[in-house]
Motif scaffolding. Structure first.
Motif, PDB file in Angstrom:
ATOM      1  N   ASP A  76       0.830  -1.205   0.000  1.00 45.65           N
ATOM      2  CA  ASP A  76       0.000   0.000   0.000  1.00 45.65           C
ATOM      3  C   ASP A  76       0.866   1.258   0.000  1.00 45.65           C
ATOM      4  N   ALA A  77       0.209   2.416  -0.023  1.00 41.91           N
ATOM      5  CA  ALA A  77       0.932   3.670  -0.203  1.00 41.91           C
ATOM      6  C   ALA A  77       0.803   4.591   1.004  1.00 41.91           C
ATOM      7  N   VAL A  83       5.401   6.454  -7.047  1.00 45.03           N
ATOM      8  CA  VAL A  83       6.857   6.578  -7.077  1.00 45.03           C
ATOM      9  C   VAL A  83       7.375   7.498  -5.975  1.00 45.03           C
ATOM     10  N   VAL A  84       6.826   8.713  -5.905  1.00 41.67           N
ATOM     11  CA  VAL A  84       7.319   9.677  -4.915  1.00 41.67           C
ATOM     12  C   VAL A  84       7.010   9.219  -3.496  1.00 41.67           C
ATOM     13  N   ALA A  85       5.757   8.792  -3.244  1.00 43.18           N
ATOM     14  CA  ALA A  85       5.358   8.404  -1.887  1.00 43.18           C
ATOM     15  C   ALA A  85       6.198   7.246  -1.348  1.00 43.18           C
ATOM     16  N   PRO A  86       6.414   6.158  -2.127  1.00 40.90           N
ATOM     17  CA  PRO A  86       7.273   5.089  -1.607  1.00 40.90           C
ATOM     18  C   PRO A  86       8.696   5.569  -1.319  1.00 40.90           C
ATOM     19  N   ALA A  87       9.236   6.402  -2.196  1.00 45.64           N
ATOM     20  CA  ALA A  87      10.602   6.886  -1.994  1.00 45.64           C
ATOM     21  C   ALA A  87      10.704   7.729  -0.728  1.00 45.64           C
ATOM     22  N   VAL A  88       9.705   8.598  -0.510  1.00 49.33           N
ATOM     23  CA  VAL A  88       9.698   9.416   0.696  1.00 49.33           C
ATOM     24  C   VAL A  88       9.518   8.537   1.930  1.00 49.33           C
ATOM     25  N   LEU A  90      10.475   5.473   2.270  1.00 47.31           N
ATOM     26  CA  LEU A  90      11.730   4.771   2.511  1.00 47.31           C
ATOM     27  C   LEU A  90      12.720   5.670   3.237  1.00 47.31           C
ATOM     28  N   LEU A  91      12.771   6.938   2.840  1.00 44.30           N
ATOM     29  CA  LEU A  91      13.731   7.873   3.427  1.00 44.30           C
ATOM     30  C   LEU A  91      13.323   8.348   4.817  1.00 44.30           C
ATOM     31  N   THR A  92      12.035   8.521   5.038  1.00 42.26           N
ATOM     32  CA  THR A  92      11.587   9.108   6.313  1.00 42.26           C
ATOM     33  C   THR A  92      11.050   8.094   7.313  1.00 42.26           C
ATOM     34  N   ARG A  93      10.565   6.938   6.824  1.00 36.85           N
ATOM     35  CA  ARG A  93       9.982   5.947   7.727  1.00 36.85           C
ATOM     36  C   ARG A  93      10.582   4.567   7.546  1.00 36.85           C
ATOM     37  N   SER A  94      11.679   4.505   6.810  1.00 37.44           N
ATOM     38  CA  SER A  94      12.451   3.266   6.624  1.00 37.44           C
ATOM     39  C   SER A  94      11.661   2.149   5.967  1.00 37.44           C
ATOM     40  N   PHE A 184      11.099  -2.765   2.864  1.00 38.03           N
ATOM     41  CA  PHE A 184       9.880  -2.904   2.052  1.00 38.03           C
ATOM     42  C   PHE A 184       8.681  -2.397   2.854  1.00 38.03           C
ATOM     43  N   PHE A 185       8.485  -2.957   4.063  1.00 39.76           N
ATOM     44  CA  PHE A 185       7.475  -2.439   4.989  1.00 39.76           C
ATOM     45  C   PHE A 185       8.178  -1.654   6.089  1.00 39.76           C
ATOM     46  N   SER A 186       7.519  -0.626   6.570  1.00 37.37           N
ATOM     47  CA  SER A 186       8.103   0.144   7.666  1.00 37.37           C
ATOM     48  C   SER A 186       8.208  -0.732   8.911  1.00 37.37           C
TER      49      SER A 186
END
Length: 334
Positions: A76-77, A83-88, A90-94, A184-186
């Motif tokens: 899920d998103a 694209v942007v949401a998953p990348a953000v 990954l960077l902010t919530r691992s 992959f998942f936070s």
């Protein structure tokens, strides 16, 4: 699909493996035709199925519940921005994905079966290993990895170490922690109310993806029934393993991707190479399906289920409980 009344007791341990875990359903259904599961343990994807099996579902019930999961919704998103949401995230919530959909799906389906917390899955059997403490007497155990304290967690057993009452902890939360494939998942957070200290939890497969020994007795008594394991990650062969959905990654990210995927997917091969461990383990061929390919279609899902069914059927055809006890436990029958 009415189960035969003379099904034999057994314990079951299910390996994690992301999408490969679909094959676990086929194996479990085949085993359920002959056995009833007293206790079930699982890691990652195996934790999801283990939770449902621990409620006492029969083969028909397992198939029905499994069919309700919409796999394409699992990744899920964080926000409706491709694209942007998953990348953000990954960077902010691992994590590329929050995992809300699968968590709430597990919570809703278990609630429909009358299970909310581990207290609903208590199991008190006077014939169990006397070394089992009261906080270890449950029908379900799921594994998670505490990367803050650097330890494997067996939930609900280890909640007491965090000042938490095992009976009161939601089963869905423990399953979600076990599902947290790194990046992959936070990751999930576990807070000790006594100290306020927070621990970060990720996929149980990081430290123990296939803990077949979970229910083994520690006293001198012979096991009353077998513990079976079902594995789906034994056929890594020459396939590329990957967690990230993007095929082309910069060198450092590609290395990180391979390290994470290998850690989560690969078994402790030295342990599982032991003859008496392999004798009680069903190994399912899931080659050709990626760890996080949640967009698999109906045909591929059916292939995975069929592969699990075939593997379990072949295993049962050669299974000999008396021979296992004699040759692996030094116990004679009759």
């Amino acid at each position: 699909m009415t189960p035969p009344p003379d099904r034999l007791p057994a314990d079951l341990v299910l390996e994690g493996g992301g999408v490969k875990g679909i094959a676990l359903v086929g194996a479990a259904v085949e085993l359920l035709r002959r056995y009833r599961f007293e206790r079930v343990a699982g890691s990652s994807a195996g934790a999801v199925l283990a939770a449902f099996l621990a409620t006492g579902l029969d083969a028909e019930g397992v198939l029905e519940r499994a069919s309700r999961l919409e796999y394409d919704r699992v990744p899920d998103a964080w926000a409706p921005v491709p694209v942007v949401a998953p990348a953000v995230g990954l960077l902010t919530r691992s994590g590329l994905h929050p995992g809300r959909y699968v968590t709430e799906w597990v919570r809703r389906e278990l609630a429909d079966l009358g299970v909310h917390t581990f207290g609903d899955l208590r199991r008190d059997d006077p014939g169990d290993d006397p070394a089992l403490a009261p906080w270890q007497r449950y029908r379900l155990v799921v594994t998670a990895t505490d990367v803050t304290r650097g330890r494997l967690l067996r939930l609900p057993w280890d909640y007491r170490d965090y000042g938490l009452d095992p009976d009161a902890q939601p089963v869905a939360d423990a399953v979600r922690a076990s599902l947290a494939i790194p990046y992959f998942f936070s990751p999930q957070t576990l807070r000790d109310p006594r100290t306020g200290r927070r621990s970060t939890l990720v996929d149980g497969g990081v430290l123990s993806n296939f803990p077949v020994e979970t229910f083994d007795r520690t006293d001198a008594a012979a096991p009353r029934w077998p513990t079976f394991g079902v594995g789906v990650g034994d056929t890594l062969s020459d396939e590329d393993v990957s967690v990230f959905p993007w095929r082309r990654l910069p060198g450092p990210l590609r290395l990180l991707d391979s390290l994470v995927a290998t850690t989560v997917s690969a078994r402790d091969r030295a342990y599982l190479a032991r003859p008496c461990v392999r004798r009680r383990a069903v190994s399912v061929d899931t080659s050709g399906t990626g760890l996080t390919e949640f967009d698999v279609g109906p045909a591929e899902r059916a292939r995975l289920v069929a592969s699990g069914t075939t593997a379990a059927r072949e295993f049962l055809a050669g299974w000999d409980w008396a021979a296992y006890l004699r040759e692996c436990r030094g116990v004679g029958i009759g």
